[in-house]
Write an enzyme that holds these catalytic residues in place. Structure first.
Site, PDB file in Angstrom:
ATOM      1  N   ASP A   1      -5.118   2.200  -9.043  1.00 50.80           N
ATOM      2  CA  ASP A   1      -5.834   3.053  -8.110  1.00 50.80           C
ATOM      3  C   ASP A   1      -6.067   4.427  -8.698  1.00 50.80           C
ATOM      4  OD1 ASP A   1      -7.072   3.504  -5.763  1.00 50.80           O
ATOM      5  OD2 ASP A   1      -5.276   3.403  -4.513  1.00 50.80           O
TER       6      ASP A   1
ATOM      7  N   CYS B   1      -4.233   6.318  -1.110  1.00 51.67           N
ATOM      8  CA  CYS B   1      -5.002   7.562  -0.970  1.00 51.67           C
ATOM      9  C   CYS B   1      -4.244   8.699  -0.287  1.00 51.67           C
ATOM     10  CB  CYS B   1      -6.313   7.322  -0.245  1.00 51.67           C
ATOM     11  SG  CYS B   1      -6.791   5.617  -0.057  1.00 51.67           S
TER      12      CYS B   1
ATOM     13  N   GLN C   1      -2.359  -1.912  -7.057  1.00 52.64           N
ATOM     14  CA  GLN C   1      -3.725  -1.515  -7.374  1.00 52.64           C
ATOM     15  C   GLN C   1      -3.712  -0.575  -8.566  1.00 52.64           C
ATOM     16  OE1 GLN C   1      -4.651   0.297  -3.472  1.00 52.64           O
ATOM     17  NE2 GLN C   1      -6.398  -1.078  -3.437  1.00 52.64           N
TER      18      GLN C   1
ATOM     19  N   HIS D   1     -12.722   7.052  -4.382  1.00 51.42           N
ATOM     20  CA  HIS D   1     -11.662   6.063  -4.611  1.00 51.42           C
ATOM     21  C   HIS D   1     -12.203   5.087  -5.645  1.00 51.42           C
ATOM     22  CE1 HIS D   1     -10.063   6.588  -0.358  1.00 51.42           C
ATOM     23  NE2 HIS D   1     -11.315   6.952  -0.202  1.00 51.42           N
TER      24      HIS D   1
ATOM     25  N   HIS E   1      -7.950   8.402  -7.519  1.00 49.05           N
ATOM     26  CA  HIS E   1      -8.754   9.232  -6.626  1.00 49.05           C
ATOM     27  C   HIS E   1      -9.236  10.447  -7.398  1.00 49.05           C
ATOM     28  CE1 HIS E   1      -6.392   6.685  -3.962  1.00 49.05           C
ATOM     29  NE2 HIS E   1      -7.512   6.649  -3.283  1.00 49.05           N
TER      30      HIS E   1
ATOM     31  N   LYS F   1     -20.582   2.514  -1.360  1.00 49.28           N
ATOM     32  CA  LYS F   1     -19.749   2.150  -2.505  1.00 49.28           C
ATOM     33  C   LYS F   1     -20.511   1.271  -3.479  1.00 49.28           C
ATOM     34  CE  LYS F   1     -17.833  -1.710   0.122  1.00 49.28           C
ATOM     35  NZ  LYS F   1     -16.710  -2.559   0.410  1.00 49.28           N
TER      36      LYS F   1
ATOM     37  N   ARG G   1      -0.178  -5.295   2.545  1.00 52.30           N
ATOM     38  CA  ARG G   1      -1.148  -5.538   3.613  1.00 52.30           C
ATOM     39  C   ARG G   1      -0.935  -6.918   4.195  1.00 52.30           C
ATOM     40  NH1 ARG G   1      -6.670  -3.498   0.621  1.00 52.30           N
ATOM     41  NH2 ARG G   1      -5.869  -1.448   0.022  1.00 52.30           N
TER      42      ARG G   1
HETATM   43 ZN    ZN Z   1      -8.124   5.230  -1.967  1.00 56.06          ZN
END
Ligand code: ZN
Length: 515
Positions: free
Chosen positions: A261, A212, A259, A389, A263, A343, A241
């Site tokens: 991912d 992000c 990911q 996200h 945004h 979420k 992580r």
């Molecule tokens: Zn994010």
């Protein structure tokens, strides 16, 4: 156990004072029970259960009688350290399972056996898909060529769908200065999952735990008018992580992962339609892979959260409305939201009926404030953007691990690393076999030829073991007629057909992503 069940003993609940319990189990020399009793305050009562001659400390609940235990099986024994510490003695733990009927027990045991057979670590070894090495590091996955091809296909499909849905692709570095993670609050809120800093030119850097902040920096590199929104940035972004070594599990729980991912930066008016767009894309993607799924709306946590009541209500209502407009059944996960926003969590259900959490869609009430993420409204003023996200595969490692178990390694044709293997019946057919492979490759079929000096039966068996969807057996007669003898994994011998017909067949299967 069978004798006790046959005796149909009642389970009788009782109570003792701590001291009564102590003297009872002292006499029996039960030092482990005495350990627990020593933690109970004086004067307190403890629960007991008795069946037949056996009396135990227990909070319950129990069945009413032992005779209700119709169908059970003791599955395995394993050593377990007393109180979970390896400094203590090793005890034996006996594992078992019970169901109301023999039919349900059988069903369960069959599923367990099937799950074991499909375990992605086992299939991964058998099909040479991936490996994890102590020398590289626990939780860090090496993708071998076959699985590399699977990933290439999944990434290609993902990019195509996202491009069509109006996403733009971005790339951000794997490491970033700590300055970035100070602004984002990651150092404050997620320090325990981040790796130690590395020093570059006097500045501390970190491996990124999330994508992000990078995407926000791209957005913030210039001003945006409301007319440009929504902006949807997408990245197959690799993050790192920390996970405790005890929870690492093959590809499904790892320390470095990619990911899918994205945004989305939008105005408050656009939030609901953006969530709808994400739900639609997710639906298409999950159905393509053959998953049913279930949605959970996770709402504001009880104590630790940021943002105002109005913001939470607005964001939660938008997520709820999107689920309802699409008629997606959902459960409310009361208080299950992140501290910065509500979420939608999605659990997919695999071929064995197991549920996995993969996709997630989150509103963010935090980062736009921390970074100062604005758009210029029709009034010429700056307004805070609404940020979403979302990840649909979740992580590629996890998604592919689950997909290996879902398919047992029998990937659908459009995903299979090798789609067709040409097998010449003898040396006289080699030229034709090679020409056939070239024709397949020209038609974008992932094809290879088996020219090993082996018997035909052995070649067919090996191709079966590798779970290759199509085998094309060719001999001198096929060479004359321009045909191939087709064997389909799971369907068997489809007989001889002109090469052109086979190409049509496989092209259709790939195009329609037949499962
Ligand atoms: Zn994010």
């Amino acid at each position: 156990m069978r004798e006790v069940v046959a005796a149909d003993q009642p389970f009788e609940a009782g109570e003792m004072t701590r001291d009564e319990a102590r003297s009872h189990w002292e006499k029996l020399g039960e030092k482990y029970k005495l350990h627990f009793l020593s933690q109970i305050p004086e004067g307190a009562k403890v629960g007991t259960y008795r069946n037949g001659p056996f009396l135990d400390l227990c909070r319950g609940p129990h069945l009413a009688r032992t005779g209700e235990l119709n169908a059970f099986k003791l599955t395995h024994v394993a050593g377990a350290y007393w109180l979970g510490s390896e400094r203590n003695e090793m005890l034996q733990r006996i594992y078992g399972t019970a169901f109301a009927t023999q039919g349900e027990l059988d069903e369960h045991l069959k599923r367990v056996e099937e799950a074991l057979k499909r375990d992605h670590r086992r299939v991964g070894r058998e099909l040479d898909l991936f490996s994890i090495h102590e020398e590289v590091g626990p939780g860090l996955v090496l993708w071998h060529p076959r699985l590399g091809m699977v990933r290439h296909v999944l990434e290609g499909y993902w990019k195509e769908e996202h491009y069509k849905a109006g996403y733009q692709f971005v790339y951000t570095p794997h490491i970033a200065s700590e300055k970035l993670f100070q602004i984002s609050g990651h150092l404050e809120n997620y320090a325990d999952i981040m790796y130690s800093p590395m020093q570059i030119d006097e500045q501390a850097y970190r491996a990124k735990p999330m994508n992000c902040p990078g995407h926000i920096m791209i957005y913030n590199s210039r001003k945006h008018s409301y007319r440009e929104l929504p902006l949807r940035y997408a990245e197959l972004g690799t993050v790192y992580r920390y996970e405790r070594s005890g929870v690492l599990h093959g590809m499904e729980r790892v320390r470095g992962f990619t990911q899918d991912d994205s945004h989305i930066f939008c105005t408050p008016d656009q939030l609901q339609s953006e969530v709808l767009g994400v739900l639609d894309l997710m639906d298409r993607l999950l159905k393509t892979f053959g998953y049913d799924y279930k949605c959970f709306l996770a709402t504001r946590p009880k104590d630790k959260y940021i943002g105002s009541d109005e913001e939470w209500e607005f964001a939660t209502a938008a997520l709820r409305a999107a689920l309802e407009v699409r008629g997606l059944p959902y459960e409310v996960d009361e208080g299950g939201g992140a501290f910065y926003a509500p979420k939608i969590d999605v659990k997919l259900r695999d071929a064995l009926g197991r549920e996995w959490q993969c996709p997630t869609i989150q509103v963010d009430l935090n980062l736009p404030k921390r970074f100062g993420v604005y758009y210029t409204g029709p009034d010429g003023q700056d307004h805070e953007v609404i940020m979403l996200h979302r990840a649909l595969y979740g992580s590629l490692e996890r998604f592919v691990g689950i997909f290996i178990e879902h398919t047992g390694g029998e990937f659908p044709v459009w995903v299979a690393p090798l789609q067709a293997l040409v097998i010449p019946v003898n040396a006289k057919a080699y030229d034709y076999a090679n020409a056939t492979v070239r024709a397949l490759q020209d038609a974008d079929v992932r094809a290879d030829v088996d020219v090993r000096d082996e018997k035909l039966g052995a070649k067919i068996r090996d191709a079966e073991l590798l779970k290759i969807p199509y085998m094309l057996v060719v001999g001198p007669r096929d060479a004359e007629a321009g045909t191939v003898s087709v064997r389909r994994k799971g369907e068997g011998d489809l007989g001889a057909m002109p090469l052109a017909s086979f190409l049509e067949r496989i092209a259709r299967e790939v195009r329609d992503k037949v499962r």
